[in-house]
Design a protein around this motif. Structure first.
Motif, PDB file in Angstrom:
ATOM      1  N   GLU A 268       6.208 -39.190  17.003  1.00 16.01           N
ATOM      2  CA  GLU A 268       6.584 -40.443  16.344  1.00 16.01           C
ATOM      3  C   GLU A 268       7.852 -41.052  16.929  1.00 16.01           C
ATOM      4  N   HIS A 269       8.707 -40.210  17.529  1.00 18.49           N
ATOM      5  CA  HIS A 269       9.983 -40.688  18.076  1.00 18.49           C
ATOM      6  C   HIS A 269      10.140 -40.103  19.479  1.00 18.49           C
ATOM      7  N   PRO A 270       9.452 -40.676  20.469  1.00 15.33           N
ATOM      8  CA  PRO A 270       9.415 -40.063  21.804  1.00 15.33           C
ATOM      9  C   PRO A 270      10.756 -39.994  22.507  1.00 15.33           C
ATOM     10  N   ASP A 271      11.754 -40.743  22.055  1.00 17.85           N
ATOM     11  CA  ASP A 271      13.078 -40.708  22.677  1.00 17.85           C
ATOM     12  C   ASP A 271      14.124 -40.019  21.809  1.00 17.85           C
ATOM     13  N   HIS A 272      13.703 -39.239  20.825  1.00 19.11           N
ATOM     14  CA  HIS A 272      14.683 -38.580  19.962  1.00 19.11           C
ATOM     15  C   HIS A 272      15.474 -37.572  20.790  1.00 19.11           C
ATOM     16  N   PRO A 273      16.796 -37.760  20.946  1.00 19.60           N
ATOM     17  CA  PRO A 273      17.558 -36.908  21.871  1.00 19.60           C
ATOM     18  C   PRO A 273      17.581 -35.437  21.478  1.00 19.60           C
ATOM     19  N   GLY A 274      17.666 -35.159  20.189  1.00 16.70           N
ATOM     20  CA  GLY A 274      17.687 -33.763  19.762  1.00 16.70           C
ATOM     21  C   GLY A 274      16.379 -33.054  20.045  1.00 16.70           C
ATOM     22  N   ALA A 275      15.269 -33.710  19.703  1.00 15.77           N
ATOM     23  CA  ALA A 275      13.954 -33.099  19.938  1.00 15.77           C
ATOM     24  C   ALA A 275      13.688 -32.940  21.432  1.00 15.77           C
ATOM     25  N   LEU A 276      14.074 -33.943  22.227  1.00 16.17           N
ATOM     26  CA  LEU A 276      13.893 -33.830  23.673  1.00 16.17           C
ATOM     27  C   LEU A 276      14.734 -32.689  24.246  1.00 16.17           C
ATOM     28  N   THR A 277      16.003 -32.651  23.859  1.00 11.11           N
ATOM     29  CA  THR A 277      16.908 -31.645  24.421  1.00 11.11           C
ATOM     30  C   THR A 277      16.454 -30.238  24.103  1.00 11.11           C
ATOM     31  N   TYR A 278      16.221 -29.963  22.833  1.00 11.13           N
ATOM     32  CA  TYR A 278      15.972 -28.573  22.446  1.00 11.13           C
ATOM     33  C   TYR A 278      14.548 -28.128  22.760  1.00 11.13           C
ATOM     34  N   SER A 279      13.601 -29.049  22.733  1.00 10.09           N
ATOM     35  CA  SER A 279      12.265 -28.648  23.203  1.00 10.09           C
ATOM     36  C   SER A 279      12.318 -28.382  24.698  1.00 10.09           C
ATOM     37  N   GLY A 280      13.142 -29.165  25.419  1.00  9.36           N
ATOM     38  CA  GLY A 280      13.304 -28.916  26.847  1.00  9.36           C
ATOM     39  C   GLY A 280      13.895 -27.549  27.130  1.00  9.36           C
TER      40      GLY A 280
END
Length: 374
Positions: A286-298
């Protein structure tokens, strides 16, 4: 109606100024006819005592650098058990609060509703919860719909282990004053404590909708209630298929905070990275640019040591920095990635930028650790 009570900053000096300013507010409300003389007298004594206590604490005790040392806070611990003592600021607010429909009787602080509320607060602070509950019962004899007495009686019953009775009293408090944030917060804690995560989430949403004063919201946040409720929802939903935040019933930031509790990248051998990754994926749907989700999933994908996933993990961390260049966590973990890839100049650039962001203490500590590896 909130009588003569302002919100308060957490420093001791500000606490003293808060009670002195509240005394001035009482005088103005008395002059305007918004406060009865007996109420003014009782509350003035209470606020004067509190101002003196704040001054004494400021002299006798060292400053707490993070501002969390004052009063008795509601302690919320990770898991399904919540224990604690009523927060002093909550009870102080209850003494000075009155809602429409309340009645004030008597000329004595011991028999008036404000006086009884103050006595109940003092009994609870002294650890005599039974006496405090009995005093709240006296208030309710005079004013059956008094939301302060209902909310705090319910909370003290919960602390006494009388959860079924507490649930009934807090339900009455919420029904009487749906927009009273204290009652909503206490009921959220009780529901969480008894394992009703989704019911607790509903109360927390109602708490937010009630536009609570900032210092009460800060108590909820600093004690981790929001993250713990979200984590509880995720764990209960873990056996089911979920792909979106709607499936979890969570907001994006709450879901990310809970996923961080599920798996901490600084201790990668602990927790549940697979479940955390599922939560991050739900956020990114739903939020493809969410920085927290991107960072920690990365970070999770990189730490699996699978080449194809590591490449995707690096892409996500870079995307997080592009989407939010001033996000401290994204900068930190891209510096970590650059060090791993043998790119010290990139790592140094990210850490230098991070230093300009006034990062939280833990991020600053991790940054210093990374810098020592350059």
């Amino acid at each position: 109606m909130l009588v003569g009570v302002r919100t308060v900053d957490d420093s001791r000096g500000d606490e003293q100024e808060f009670w002195l300013a509240s005394l001035e507010d009482l005088d103005e409300e008395l002059a305007a006819g918004d406060l009865e003389p007996e109420d003014h007298q009782a509350l003035s004594r209470s606020y004067t005592r509190r101002a003196a206590e704040a001054l004494r604490r400021g002299k006798d005790q060292p400053e707490q650098p993070d501002g969390r040392g004052r009063g008795r806070l509601i302690a919320v611990v990770v898991g399904l058990v919540v224990v604690g003592v009523v927060a002093g600021v909550f009870l102080g607010r209850a003494v000075g609060s009155r809602h429409s429909g309340d009645t004030i009787t008597g000329n004595d602080a011991v028999t008036s509703v404000p006086g009884l509320l103050r006595n109940a607060e003092e009994s609870a602070a002294a650890g005599d919860l039974g006496e405090a509950i009995a005093i709240y019962d006296r208030v309710l004899e005079r004013s059956p719909s008094n939301p302060n007495a209902l909310a705090y009686k319910g909370w003290l019953l919960a602390l006494e282990g009388q959860e079924a009775e507490a649930a009934d009293v807090l339900a009455d408090a919420v029904a009487t004053a749906p927009d009273y944030p204290d009652a909503r917060a206490f009921r959220a804690i009780l529901l969480y404590r008894t394992g009703d995560c989704f019911g607790a989430a509903g109360e927390l949403a109602a708490f937010d909708a009630a536009n609570p004063p900032e210092f009460i919201s800060q108590l909820v946040e600093t004690q981790g209630l929001r993250t713990n409720i979200a984590l509880c929802q995720i764990v209960m939903q873990a056996q089911e298929q979920f792909e979106t935040l709607a499936d979890l019933g969570l907001a994006a930031d709450d879901a990310v905070a809970a996923a961080r509790a599920l798996w901490d990248p600084t201790t990668p051998d602990q927790g549940d990275p697979a479940l955390a990754l599922r939560v991050y994926q739900a956020v990114l749907t739903e939020h493809p640019d969410h920085p927290g989700a991107l960072t920690y999933s990365g970070v999770i994908l990189i730490q699996t040591v699978l080449e194809d996933q590591a490449a995707e993990g690096a892409r996500r961390i870079n995307q997080a920095v592009e989407a939010a260049p001033d996000n401290p966590e994204a900068r930190l973990w891209r510096a970590w990635l650059a060090i791993g890839l043998g790119q010290p100049d990139q790592a140094r650039a990210d850490l230098d930028h991070l230093d300009t962001l006034n990062p939280p203490a833990e991020i600053a500590r991790l940054s210093a650790d990374l810098r020592s590896r350059l």
